[in-house]
Design an enzyme around this catalytic site. Structure first.
Site: not given
Ligand code: AMP
Length: 238
Positions: A33, A108, A148, A181, A192
């Site tokens: 994404k 999400r 990554r 990360r 996740r």
């Molecule tokens: P990402 O960078 O999109 O993989 O997000 C990393 C982490 O941020 C996720 O595993 C969640 O803990 C939190 N997070 C990101 N976007 C959301 C969302 N829309 N709703 C809830 N938690 C989020």
């Protein structure tokens, strides 16, 4: 005939310039994404809004929100809807979102999706949202997540297996030491994925059933996947 970027810009039937409008990029962790959002930003000049990036910025700045979110992110579970919705509402007020935006990692959960739907419905002239779901199989996701690495300066994304930097461990452009990360480990990835299956997969079904929706194969070169997304958006914007 497949649609192209030019179709989206001009509008194939009318010749009028068509704005990309709001685009949702859905997909499991590691589906690409963020990488694809950056491609679309280059093509369309509309901003990427990544809730993960916004949350990580809060963590880095040590804000109250960041302090609360840090542990949640490290565990691979989701930050509460009210917190994320408020953050997105603030970001959508910025003027750079007027021509459209790419939401990466939001919504999400179903409550986030309903919140977004009603917010967009309340803005009469906004183009209907287009949801694109990137599909990648589990083993590939795991490889992408554990391989990554990010440049902390320019945010470029590398992968030690499939897209390594020229010099191991350092950004090609900035020369900065790449970082991993904290939630990109195999253990946190499993959590996740559980959150994705339980809470985000229903969001994909929501847009599949009710929205302008496309599923795009997320396995391939960055350019080929971007072309697939652009074609889907061109079709769905007609
Ligand atoms: P990402 O960078 O999109 O993989 O997000 C990393 C982490 O941020 C996720 O595993 C969640 O803990 C939190 N997070 C990101 N976007 C959301 C969302 N829309 N709703 C809830 N938690 C989020």
């Amino acid at each position: 005939m497949s649609s192209t970027m030019a179709d989206v810009e001009r509008g194939p039937e009318t010749g009028r310039k068509t704005l990309p409008g709001p685009i949702l990029l859905l997909g499991a962790p590691g589906a690409g994404k963020g990488t694809q959002a950056k491609e679309l930003v280059k093509l369309w000049g509309i901003p990427q809004i990544s809730t993960g990036d916004l949350l990580r910025a809060h963590v880095a700045q040590g804000t109250a929100l960041g302090k609360a979110a840090k542990d949640v992110i490290a565990r691979g579970i989701l930050v509460p809807d009210s917190v994320v919705n408020e953050m997105v509402a603030g970001r959508l007020k910025e003027p750079d979102t007027a021509r459209g935006y790419i939401l990466d990692g939001f919504p999400r959960t179903l409550p986030q999706a309903t919140w977004l739907d009603s917010r967009l419905a309340g803005q009469g002239e906004a183009l209907p949202v287009i949801a694109v779901s990137l599909h990648v199989d589990y083993n590939q996701l795991l490889r992408r997540i554990t391989g990554r690495r990010n440049c902390p300066v320019c945010q470029r994304i590398y992968n030690v297996y499939s897209n390594p930097p020229r010099q191991e461990g350092f950004c090609d452009v900035e020369g900065a030491a790449l970082v991993q990360r904290a939630d990109d480990t195999e253990e946190v990835f499993a959590e996740r994925m559980r959150a994705y299956t339980a809470q985000t997969a229903p969001v994909v079904e929501h847009y599949r059933a009710h929205g302008r929706f496309a599923e795009v194969d997320g396995d391939g070169t960055i350019a080929a996947i971007a072309a697939g997304i652009v074609a889907a958006v061109g079709r769905l914007r007609k």
